[in-house]
Write a protein that holds these residues in place. Structure first.
Motif, PDB file in Angstrom:
ATOM      1  N   LYS A   1     134.342 -36.417  30.049  1.00 24.58           N
ATOM      2  CA  LYS A   1     133.939 -36.510  31.450  1.00 24.58           C
ATOM      3  C   LYS A   1     132.490 -36.068  31.654  1.00 24.58           C
ATOM      4  O   LYS A   1     132.005 -36.048  32.788  1.00 24.58           O
ATOM      5  CB  LYS A   1     134.884 -35.688  32.333  1.00 24.58           C
ATOM      6  N   VAL A   2     131.825 -35.704  30.572  1.00 25.19           N
ATOM      7  CA  VAL A   2     130.410 -35.337  30.641  1.00 25.19           C
ATOM      8  C   VAL A   2     129.575 -36.527  30.194  1.00 25.19           C
ATOM      9  O   VAL A   2     129.834 -37.124  29.145  1.00 25.19           O
ATOM     10  CB  VAL A   2     130.102 -34.119  29.738  1.00 25.19           C
ATOM     11  N   GLU A   3     128.577 -36.875  30.995  1.00 22.16           N
ATOM     12  CA  GLU A   3     127.723 -38.007  30.663  1.00 22.16           C
ATOM     13  C   GLU A   3     126.860 -37.683  29.445  1.00 22.16           C
ATOM     14  O   GLU A   3     126.453 -36.535  29.239  1.00 22.16           O
ATOM     15  CB  GLU A   3     126.837 -38.346  31.867  1.00 22.16           C
ATOM     16  N   LEU A   4     126.622 -38.694  28.631  1.00 19.57           N
ATOM     17  CA  LEU A   4     125.820 -38.525  27.417  1.00 19.57           C
ATOM     18  C   LEU A   4     124.431 -37.995  27.784  1.00 19.57           C
ATOM     19  O   LEU A   4     123.778 -38.504  28.687  1.00 19.57           O
ATOM     20  CB  LEU A   4     125.706 -39.861  26.688  1.00 19.57           C
ATOM     21  N   GLY A   5     124.007 -36.963  27.065  1.00 22.15           N
ATOM     22  CA  GLY A   5     122.699 -36.382  27.302  1.00 22.15           C
ATOM     23  C   GLY A   5     122.698 -35.251  28.309  1.00 22.15           C
ATOM     24  O   GLY A   5     121.638 -34.701  28.616  1.00 22.15           O
ATOM     25  N   TRP A   6     123.889 -34.883  28.792  1.00 17.72           N
ATOM     26  CA  TRP A   6     123.949 -33.840  29.801  1.00 17.72           C
ATOM     27  C   TRP A   6     124.584 -32.561  29.274  1.00 17.72           C
ATOM     28  O   TRP A   6     124.915 -32.452  28.104  1.00 17.72           O
ATOM     29  CB  TRP A   6     124.611 -34.360  31.072  1.00 17.72           C
ATOM     30  N   ILE A   7     124.782 -31.594  30.140  1.00 20.47           N
ATOM     31  CA  ILE A   7     124.944 -30.192  29.736  1.00 20.47           C
ATOM     32  C   ILE A   7     126.380 -29.675  29.819  1.00 20.47           C
ATOM     33  O   ILE A   7     127.095 -29.948  30.779  1.00 20.47           O
ATOM     34  CB  ILE A   7     124.055 -29.295  30.624  1.00 20.47           C
ATOM     35  N   ILE A   8     126.739 -28.857  28.813  1.00 11.34           N
ATOM     36  CA  ILE A   8     127.956 -28.056  28.849  1.00 11.34           C
ATOM     37  C   ILE A   8     127.551 -26.614  28.541  1.00 11.34           C
ATOM     38  O   ILE A   8     126.845 -26.357  27.567  1.00 11.34           O
ATOM     39  CB  ILE A   8     128.993 -28.527  27.809  1.00 11.34           C
ATOM     40  N   VAL A   9     127.976 -25.686  29.383  1.00 10.03           N
ATOM     41  CA  VAL A   9     127.699 -24.265  29.175  1.00 10.03           C
ATOM     42  C   VAL A   9     129.020 -23.506  29.144  1.00 10.03           C
ATOM     43  O   VAL A   9     129.893 -23.727  29.994  1.00 10.03           O
ATOM     44  CB  VAL A   9     126.793 -23.697  30.289  1.00 10.03           C
ATOM     45  N   VAL A  10     129.166 -22.618  28.161  1.00 10.91           N
ATOM     46  CA  VAL A  10     130.353 -21.758  28.060  1.00 10.91           C
ATOM     47  C   VAL A  10     129.884 -20.311  28.188  1.00 10.91           C
ATOM     48  O   VAL A  10     128.990 -19.877  27.464  1.00 10.91           O
ATOM     49  CB  VAL A  10     131.095 -21.963  26.727  1.00 10.91           C
ATOM     50  N   ASP A  11     130.520 -19.562  29.074  1.00 10.22           N
ATOM     51  CA  ASP A  11     130.102 -18.186  29.334  1.00 10.22           C
ATOM     52  C   ASP A  11     130.837 -17.196  28.435  1.00 10.22           C
ATOM     53  O   ASP A  11     131.947 -17.465  27.957  1.00 10.22           O
ATOM     54  CB  ASP A  11     130.375 -17.836  30.798  1.00 10.22           C
ATOM     55  N   ASP A  12     130.201 -16.039  28.195  1.00 13.94           N
ATOM     56  CA  ASP A  12     130.819 -14.897  27.492  1.00 13.94           C
ATOM     57  C   ASP A  12     131.347 -15.270  26.103  1.00 13.94           C
ATOM     58  O   ASP A  12     132.530 -15.067  25.801  1.00 13.94           O
ATOM     59  CB  ASP A  12     131.968 -14.312  28.329  1.00 13.94           C
ATOM     60  N   VAL A  13     130.483 -15.783  25.254  1.00 17.90           N
ATOM     61  CA  VAL A  13     130.953 -16.293  23.961  1.00 17.90           C
ATOM     62  C   VAL A  13     130.864 -15.278  22.820  1.00 17.90           C
ATOM     63  O   VAL A  13     131.358 -15.553  21.723  1.00 17.90           O
ATOM     64  CB  VAL A  13     130.173 -17.568  23.560  1.00 17.90           C
TER      65      VAL A  13
ATOM     66  N   GLU B   1     132.504 -26.634  14.756  1.00 15.48           N
ATOM     67  CA  GLU B   1     132.063 -26.871  13.369  1.00 15.48           C
ATOM     68  C   GLU B   1     132.640 -28.179  12.828  1.00 15.48           C
ATOM     69  O   GLU B   1     131.929 -28.970  12.201  1.00 15.48           O
ATOM     70  CB  GLU B   1     132.488 -25.701  12.497  1.00 15.48           C
ATOM     71  N   LYS B   2     133.923 -28.415  13.062  1.00 15.89           N
ATOM     72  CA  LYS B   2     134.562 -29.633  12.569  1.00 15.89           C
ATOM     73  C   LYS B   2     133.920 -30.890  13.165  1.00 15.89           C
ATOM     74  O   LYS B   2     133.765 -31.906  12.491  1.00 15.89           O
ATOM     75  CB  LYS B   2     136.055 -29.610  12.906  1.00 15.89           C
ATOM     76  N   ASN B   3     133.545 -30.801  14.438  1.00 10.77           N
ATOM     77  CA  ASN B   3     132.942 -31.955  15.103  1.00 10.77           C
ATOM     78  C   ASN B   3     131.437 -32.050  14.897  1.00 10.77           C
ATOM     79  O   ASN B   3     130.802 -32.965  15.418  1.00 10.77           O
ATOM     80  CB  ASN B   3     133.252 -31.902  16.607  1.00 10.77           C
ATOM     81  N   LYS B   4     130.884 -31.046  14.142  1.00 10.12           N
ATOM     82  CA  LYS B   4     129.442 -31.026  13.856  1.00 10.12           C
ATOM     83  C   LYS B   4     128.613 -31.124  15.142  1.00 10.12           C
ATOM     84  O   LYS B   4     127.674 -31.909  15.253  1.00 10.12           O
ATOM     85  CB  LYS B   4     129.074 -32.155  12.896  1.00 10.12           C
ATOM     86  N   LEU B   5     128.996 -30.288  16.108  1.00  9.54           N
ATOM     87  CA  LEU B   5     128.299 -30.265  17.392  1.00  9.54           C
ATOM     88  C   LEU B   5     127.192 -29.217  17.370  1.00  9.54           C
ATOM     89  O   LEU B   5     127.386 -28.093  16.912  1.00  9.54           O
ATOM     90  CB  LEU B   5     129.290 -29.955  18.514  1.00  9.54           C
ATOM     91  N   PHE B   6     126.040 -29.585  17.867  1.00  7.11           N
ATOM     92  CA  PHE B   6     124.899 -28.675  17.899  1.00  7.11           C
ATOM     93  C   PHE B   6     124.877 -27.921  19.233  1.00  7.11           C
ATOM     94  O   PHE B   6     125.107 -28.500  20.295  1.00  7.11           O
ATOM     95  CB  PHE B   6     123.600 -29.463  17.722  1.00  7.11           C
TER      96      PHE B   6
ATOM     97  N   LEU C   1     126.869 -20.064  25.573  1.00  8.52           N
ATOM     98  CA  LEU C   1     126.686 -21.201  24.676  1.00  8.52           C
ATOM     99  C   LEU C   1     126.159 -22.360  25.506  1.00  8.52           C
ATOM    100  O   LEU C   1     126.731 -22.700  26.546  1.00  8.52           O
ATOM    101  CB  LEU C   1     128.002 -21.567  24.000  1.00  8.52           C
ATOM    102  N   PHE C   2     125.077 -22.948  25.044  1.00  9.11           N
ATOM    103  CA  PHE C   2     124.431 -24.058  25.738  1.00  9.11           C
ATOM    104  C   PHE C   2     124.446 -25.278  24.840  1.00  9.11           C
ATOM    105  O   PHE C   2     124.051 -25.212  23.680  1.00  9.11           O
ATOM    106  CB  PHE C   2     122.985 -23.673  26.081  1.00  9.11           C
ATOM    107  N   MET C   3     124.902 -26.402  25.378  1.00 16.45           N
ATOM    108  CA  MET C   3     124.976 -27.631  24.587  1.00 16.45           C
ATOM    109  C   MET C   3     124.566 -28.837  25.416  1.00 16.45           C
ATOM    110  O   MET C   3     124.907 -28.933  26.597  1.00 16.45           O
ATOM    111  CB  MET C   3     126.412 -27.842  24.092  1.00 16.45           C
ATOM    112  N   ILE C   4     123.826 -29.733  24.800  1.00 13.77           N
ATOM    113  CA  ILE C   4     123.548 -31.039  25.386  1.00 13.77           C
ATOM    114  C   ILE C   4     124.395 -32.064  24.642  1.00 13.77           C
ATOM    115  O   ILE C   4     124.358 -32.132  23.409  1.00 13.77           O
ATOM    116  CB  ILE C   4     122.055 -31.393  25.282  1.00 13.77           C
ATOM    117  N   LYS C   5     125.171 -32.831  25.363  1.00 14.98           N
ATOM    118  CA  LYS C   5     126.073 -33.784  24.733  1.00 14.98           C
ATOM    119  C   LYS C   5     125.285 -34.904  24.067  1.00 14.98           C
ATOM    120  O   LYS C   5     124.566 -35.655  24.728  1.00 14.98           O
ATOM    121  CB  LYS C   5     127.038 -34.376  25.774  1.00 14.98           C
TER     122      LYS C   5
END
Length: 202
Positions: free
Chosen positions: A134-146, A161-166, A179-183
């Motif tokens: 549900k997140v558009e390609l190139g946009w942001i996912i943030v996870v708090d308190d990691v 790690e399994k999905n090799k996500l940066f 945790l900050f990630m760009i899809k």
């Protein structure tokens, strides 16, 4: 000071006095800046506690007439969210959904350009798995308190790690890091399909 500012000030004092689990001021400032810089239009928040994060995000989003959807499991907490949103005139910006995010996320038929995950830590991987499409390609996912809850999130770290996500771990405040990630991947290799109707509170 405006009536809105006075109301938020009193709410913040209540939060601090009663140790309500909200994001810190430093986190709020950073995330609001991120919303502004990325020109966020449609944001999703998973778990809103009672008000602070949702209102902070809403204050930024209302400037550009865009919106936030927030999901809260606790009925008393969501009641406070609704009361506080109304009190600060953000009803046109924030939509509050009451329910378990594991059930509610699949019902949402829209995409987001910013997702903030701050729910039950041992369910982080499940929340992430459900929102990813549900997140558009190139946009942001943030996870708090990691960091401080890392032991409760081992399945999430393994999943990344399994999905090799940066991703990046950012030390925004004194309390914990985010945790900050760009899809960048359209699909996940290790998508987890689950039926959450059993043991939902475990």
């Amino acid at each position: 000071m405006t009536k809105r500012q006075e109301y938020i000030k009193k709410l913040r004092e209540f939060w601090l006095e009663n140790e309500v689990p909200n994001i810190t001021d430093e986190n709020a400032i950073f995330l609001r800046d991120l919303i502004k810089l990325q020109k966020t239009k449609n944001m999703l928040e998973i778990w809103s506690a009672n008000w602070y994060s949702a209102i902070q995000f809403g204050l930024e989003l209302e400037k550009t007439w865009w919106k936030l959807t927030t999901i809260e499991f606790s009925k008393p907490s969501q009641k406070q969210v609704l009361e506080n949103i109304k009190a600060v005139d953000l009803e046109n910006t924030i939509t509050s959904i009451r329910g378990n995010a594991l059930f509610e996320i699949p019902k949402i038929n829209e995409t987001f350009d910013f997702v903030f995950i701050d729910g039950m830590k041992r369910r982080t991987q499940n929340f992430f798995d459900l929102v990813y499409d549900k997140v558009e390609l190139g946009w942001i996912i943030v996870v708090d308190d990691v960091i401080k809850f890392r032991e409760k999130m081992w399945d999430f770290w393994n999943y990344l790690e399994k999905n090799k996500l940066f991703y990046s771990i950012l030390p925004i405040d004194w309390d914990d890091w985010i945790l900050f990630m760009i899809k960048t991947k359209e699909k996940l290799d290790f998508r987890v399909e689950k039926d959450y109707t059993e043991n939902i509170n475990k």
